[in-house]
Every structure is written in structure tokens, then in C-alpha cells.
Design a protein around this motif. Structure first.
Motif: not given
Length: 401
Positions: A104-116
Motif C-alpha cells: 500500500n504505502t512506500g515504506v511498506e514496499a521498503v520493508e518488503t524489500a528488506v525481508k525479501t
């Protein structure tokens, strides 16, 4: 008290003070213009930090949203819906990638990238469990969640929010030597903004992005490009990485992907990277919802015409020529940026960035300050040249005092 004063007083009394907005209360907006509760019109030269690349109330986006509102807005990912596959396919094609993980939000994409990146490091690269490292750049801005502020160098974003999440190495932005020296066998990713927005629209030295691409390939490390502000037309290309002919391993997208209508973000990468996930390991109730997909599909269709990228490139050239003239006049120290995106360093004796922004507001132009005496200029890509010139003239008048 006026309507504006009442609204501001109520907001101050009943909302947390995590923002310090300019004292304007917007009621309606269209294209590059906003109108406040008193009927005064303002030229929007911020565009929601690039979330409004296509302008306020863009008819194509509003129509797409309205049509979807009449059908279905949310299913959760417990079920398939008829817009999801098309959204993922079209966005992957736009990025030249294979898979999409919507949030949804940009920071969620960043958190997802870190986990990935961590999971890829353990499952694919063979990094020992719990030892993964991600290299980031000083003065970065990737959001304000607990993990993300753990690798911020901004005291305002970081102070009093510890303990901080480990696993990050911070190196100077634009310094390939420092990045190389920071890499170890446990490095799984480099996460950078191709242009640092919050830091003042900092463009890296020529060859830096290409150097990061070469170094990450050489060391079997993922190159993650946070294009949440810089992507989707803002710099005159679909992605800022394109200015150096670079394709990262992963794009992080947000802001303009939702057209200023709904929050939409996404991690876009290869099947080899995003394929590490199994059901239950990551998710979002609203991520990839039907309404978000409908709007984002229209955004993708608009970008596929190339019209908005070309407009940003042409008007951006004009913007930087005009700002360059200011830089030679003694009131402006430096101008940076690409396309319709600029950071302008004002001579400190003329005022802080906040003070300059307030003076521009009085002249019906809305911008936003960042650190010190820097202001950011990022109008909607649909702005007319005459309106852009009028806005720049107001800046000249403010700088003349």
C-alpha cells in the motif's frame, strides 16, 4: 476566527503533531491548482511528493476509480479478483521484470524489500541465518517505520525511537569505494535512491548507478532501487535508473502508482528473487485490492504512451534553465535535480527553507522545505508552461525581497 484559522486550530488540538504543515487549508483541487476553504487558488509545486504526477482530479484516474467503486473494492488476498492478474502483468512489463508483490504505502514496499533481500540471501546466496547485511546510503529517506529509521542518518527521524534494528551498513552516497569496502560475504543487497529526494534532490555523480550495478553483479548482491519518488515519469524517464542505462534487480514503487487517488505500492523483481516467498510468509489485507489495481492499471496505461515522461523531460529542461539563472544571481547557492524535480539551496541570510515556503505561500505558490535553506520543487507533470513560469516568477520576487 476565519474558517482557515478554525480548521488549523482544531487540527492542532486533536491531531498528533508529527507534521508541521504550511497554514493553508485545501478544499478542492484540479490539475496543478488547489483552492483553499476561503476560495484562494494556489499553484501546487509539490504534487504530494510525486504522488500527484498526473495532477489533481485526473479524469482518467477518477473515472477508473469510480467504475471500480461500483463493482468491488476489497476482497483481501484470501480470494482472487479480476483486476489483480492484469495489474501484476502490466506492471511487470512496464518494469521489464517478472513478478510483482503489491503493498500500500512506500515504506511498506521498503520493508518488503528488506525481508525479501534477507530471505533471498539465506535461501539462495547461502548467507548464515541471522547474518544478512544490507548496505544503504547516508542521508537516505526510505520512510519512518522502526526498521527503516534504524538505518537513517537523520536525527529528527531517528532520535528516541530505539532500540534499532541491526543488519545495515551505512556508506556515503555517491561513494563506490566506500560501498565496495563495506561489502562482505554476508552482504545481500544495496538499497539506494537513484536520486535522494528528502536530502534535497541529490543527484549522484555520473557513473555511480552504473558502478553500483557492476559491483552488485560482481559480488552476487541485489541492487534495490527505491524509485518511490523518482520513478513513474518524474525525472523525464519512466525510472531514474534509466538515465544511466541501469536496470536494478528490484524496483520499489509507490506514490504516483496510485495516481494521488489511493495508496498503492509494489516491489517488482525477477521470479528468482520474489519466488522465495511461500504462502503465509508476507502479506497485506489491502495490498493489491481491486480499487488500487484499477487505478494503477490506468497509471500504467498512461505511462505506456510516453507522453508524461516526455513532458517531464521538456518542461524539466526549462525549469532547470530558469533555476540556473537564479543560481547565478547571488540568492541561490545551488540547484540540483532531473526532469520536473529540483532542490534549490537558498542563501541562508535570505531565510530558512520554511520561511521561503511561507513567503511563496503568501504569493499563492506551494512548495515544501527540507533541511536548512533548501526547498523542493516538483509540480504535477501536467502543469502548463505558463503556470510553471508564473510560479518561478513568484520565487524570483520572493528572493528579491
Amino acid at each position: 476566527m476565519s474558517t482557515t484559522e478554525n480548521a488549523i486550530a482544531s487540527a492542532e488540538a486533536h491531531s498528533a503533531h508529527n507534521y508541521h504543515p504550511l497554514p493553508v487549508v485545501v478544499a478542492t483541487a484540479d490539475g496543478a491548482w488547489m483552492t483553499d476553504v476561503e476560495g484562494r487558488r494556489y499553484l501546487d509545486m509539490l504534487a504530494g511528493y510525486s504522488a500527484l504526477n498526473f495532477g489533481h482530479g485526473n479524469r482518467r484516474l477518477i473515472d477508473a476509480a469510480r467504475a471500480q467503486l461500483e463493482r468491488v473494492t476489497l476482497t483481501s488476498r484470501a480470494f482472487h479478483h479480476d483486476r489483480f492478474a492484469d495489474f501484476c502483468t502490466r506492471l511487470a512489463e512496464l518494469c521489464g521484470m517478472e513478478m510483482v508483490l503489491p503493498m500500500n504505502t512506500g515504506v511498506e514496499a521498503v520493508e518488503t524489500a528488506v525481508k525479501t533481500a534477507r530471505k533471498w540471501g539465506y535461501r539462495v546466496k547461502g548467507v548464515p541465518d541471522g547474518m544478512a547485511k544490507i548496505i544503504v546510503a547516508a542521508d537516505n529517506f526510505h520512510g519512518r517505520t522502526t526498521t527503516v529509521i534504524s538505518f537513517s542518518t537523520d536525527p529528527e527521524a531517528r532520535a528516541d525511537f530505539g532500540p534499532y534494528t541491526p543488519g545495515f551498513e551505512i556508506v556515503p552516497y555517491g561513494d563506490l569505494t566506500a560501498m565496495r569496502e563495506a561489502m562482505t560475504e554476508n552482504t545481500v543487497a544495496v538499497l539506494i535512491e537513484p536520486i535522494q529526494g528528502e536530502a534535497g534532490v541529490l543527484v549522484p555523480p555520473p557513473g555511480y548507478l552504473a558502478g553500483v550495478r557492476e559491483l552488485t553483479r560482481e559480488r552476487d548482491v541485489l541492487f534495490i532501487a527505491d524509485e518511490i519518488q523518482s520513478g513513474l515519469g518524474r525525472t523525464g524517464k519512466t525510472f531514474a535508473c534509466e538515465h544511466e542505462g541501469v536496470v536494478p534487480d528490484m524496483y520499489l514503487l509507490g506514490k504516483a502508482l496510485g495516481g494521488g487517488v489511493v495508496p498503492v505500492s509494489a516491489v517488482v523483481s525477477s521470479a528468482a528473487v520474489l519466488g522465495v516467498y511461500r504462502p503465509g510468509e508476507h502479506g497485506s489485507t489491502f495490498g493489491g485490492n481491486p480499487l488500487a489495481c484499477a487505478v494503477a492499471l490506468e497509471v500504467i496505461a498512461m505511462l505506456n504512451t510516453g507522453e508524461y515522461q516526455q513532458r517531464a523531460a521538456e518542461l524539466g529542461d526549462h525549469l532547470h534553465r530558469e533555476l540556473g539563472l537564479l543560481a547565478g544571481g547571488g540568492a541561490v547557492r545551488a540547484v540540483r535535480g532531473r526532469g520536473l524535480w529540483a532542490g534549490v539551496d537558498i542563501e541562508p541570510e535570505l531565510g530558512t527553507g520554511r520561511e521561503i515556503s511561507e513567503k511563496l505561500m503568501e504569493r499563492r505558490v506551494l512548495v515544501k522545505d527540507t533541511h536548512g535553506s533548501t526547498i523542493r520543487i516538483a509540480p504535477p507533470l501536467v502543469i502548463g508552461k505558463e503556470d510553471l513560469d508564473w510560479g518561478l516568477e513568484q520565487l524570483r520576487e520572493v528572493l528579491r525581497g
